[in-house]
Design a protein around this motif. Sequence first.
Motif, PDB file in Angstrom:
ATOM      1  N   GLY A 239      16.551 -61.165 -22.011  1.00 21.05           N
ATOM      2  CA  GLY A 239      15.554 -61.274 -20.946  1.00 21.05           C
ATOM      3  C   GLY A 239      14.401 -60.312 -21.103  1.00 21.05           C
ATOM      4  N   CYS A 240      14.439 -59.459 -22.116  1.00 20.58           N
ATOM      5  CA  CYS A 240      13.357 -58.503 -22.301  1.00 20.58           C
ATOM      6  C   CYS A 240      13.403 -58.002 -23.739  1.00 20.58           C
ATOM      7  CB  CYS A 240      13.510 -57.319 -21.333  1.00 20.58           C
ATOM      8  SG  CYS A 240      14.908 -56.233 -21.729  1.00 20.58           S
TER       9      CYS A 240
ATOM     10  N   SER B  38      15.038 -53.334 -23.442  1.00 15.19           N
ATOM     11  CA  SER B  38      16.373 -52.853 -23.032  1.00 15.19           C
ATOM     12  C   SER B  38      16.440 -52.488 -21.557  1.00 15.19           C
ATOM     13  CB  SER B  38      16.806 -51.654 -23.880  1.00 15.19           C
ATOM     14  OG  SER B  38      16.866 -52.037 -25.235  1.00 15.19           O
ATOM     15  N   GLN B  39      15.712 -53.218 -20.739  1.00 14.85           N
ATOM     16  CA  GLN B  39      15.688 -52.888 -19.310  1.00 14.85           C
ATOM     17  C   GLN B  39      16.395 -53.904 -18.427  1.00 14.85           C
ATOM     18  OE1 GLN B  39      11.345 -52.343 -19.067  1.00 14.85           O
ATOM     19  NE2 GLN B  39      11.780 -50.335 -18.187  1.00 14.85           N
ATOM     20  N   CYS B  40      16.499 -55.165 -18.850  1.00 11.84           N
ATOM     21  CA  CYS B  40      16.879 -56.214 -17.890  1.00 11.84           C
ATOM     22  C   CYS B  40      18.384 -56.350 -17.684  1.00 11.84           C
ATOM     23  CB  CYS B  40      16.291 -57.561 -18.298  1.00 11.84           C
ATOM     24  SG  CYS B  40      17.138 -58.323 -19.704  1.00 11.84           S
ATOM     25  N   GLY B  41      19.184 -56.035 -18.674  1.00  9.75           N
ATOM     26  CA  GLY B  41      20.639 -56.119 -18.519  1.00  9.75           C
ATOM     27  C   GLY B  41      21.208 -57.529 -18.625  1.00  9.75           C
TER      28      GLY B  41
ATOM     29  N   CYS C 253      21.825 -59.098 -21.136  1.00 11.75           N
ATOM     30  CA  CYS C 253      22.602 -59.206 -22.385  1.00 11.75           C
ATOM     31  C   CYS C 253      23.906 -58.418 -22.344  1.00 11.75           C
ATOM     32  CB  CYS C 253      21.739 -58.670 -23.524  1.00 11.75           C
ATOM     33  SG  CYS C 253      21.333 -56.924 -23.275  1.00 11.75           S
TER      34      CYS C 253
ATOM     35  N   CYS D 108      21.626 -55.918 -26.709  1.00  9.57           N
ATOM     36  CA  CYS D 108      20.359 -55.860 -27.444  1.00  9.57           C
ATOM     37  C   CYS D 108      20.080 -54.449 -27.953  1.00  9.57           C
ATOM     38  CB  CYS D 108      19.199 -56.329 -26.568  1.00  9.57           C
ATOM     39  SG  CYS D 108      18.779 -55.161 -25.261  1.00  9.57           S
TER      40      CYS D 108
HETATM   41  S1  FES Z   1      17.790 -58.265 -23.288  1.00 10.05           S
HETATM   42 FE1  FES Z   1      17.029 -57.072 -21.634  1.00 10.05          FE
HETATM   43  S2  FES Z   1      18.323 -55.305 -21.662  1.00 10.05           S
HETATM   44 FE2  FES Z   1      19.056 -56.524 -23.319  1.00 10.05          FE
END
Ligand code: FES
Length: 214
Positions: free
Chosen positions: A38-39, A42-45, A47, A59
């Motif tokens: 989702g990003c 490494s902010q969206c979580g 994954c 990620c």
């Molecule tokens: S893809 Fe967004 S935190 Fe891993």
Amino acid sequence: MEISVTVNGRSYQHNVPPRLLLVHYLREYLNLTGAHVGCDTSQCGACVVHVNGQSVKSCTLLAVQANGSEVTTIEGLAKGDTYTPMQQGFWEKHGLQCGFCTPGMIMSASALLQRNANPSETEIRHALEGNLCRCTGYENIVRAVQYAAGQINGSGSNGHAMHEQAKPETPETPAELEHPQRDEGAPEHPETVEEWQSENAGVSDDAPAGEGRS
Ligand code: FES
Ligand code: FES
């Protein structure tokens, strides 16, 4: 590079590029597409998976770093047709809208309950700080985690949730603030001197209660 990993209880060996991210390994080599990207910061979580029991943003890890590890993805949680309490909680409490963040939310929240089976609402929100929901359904996500905690603790609801349910209702509009609703069945009380005088006019000292009003 040759890697060997166990994912959702199955062993896999693959020759992968050294720079391949774990999330891409799961999605493209194993066709486990529950972990989302989702990003790129490494902010969206979205994954999040579990690696050796720890929740990890997949990620942020190279596939080669997972060599020799046990990985669990959202696809590995349910046992056949039986959802975990956390999955059931998201169903029961409508903890999702578009569902994009949901696998990561469930994996992070499941890891929380493994280390703290009865988290407070604050602890739940803190644990999910690394998971973003673009549909902003955070309230129901918290309710879903509380539901799961209640199921795990056998109470149907965790103590913190029960405490919150017992809180008095707060007025939601200016009108309610000025004239809070009385409990149904509560006796009416005069609110002005005039109302009091009118209700007590003609009441004699020895009259039975409720009699003597004009
Ligand atoms: S893809 Fe967004 S935190 Fe891993
Ligand atoms: S349910 Fe849509 S991003 Fe969370």
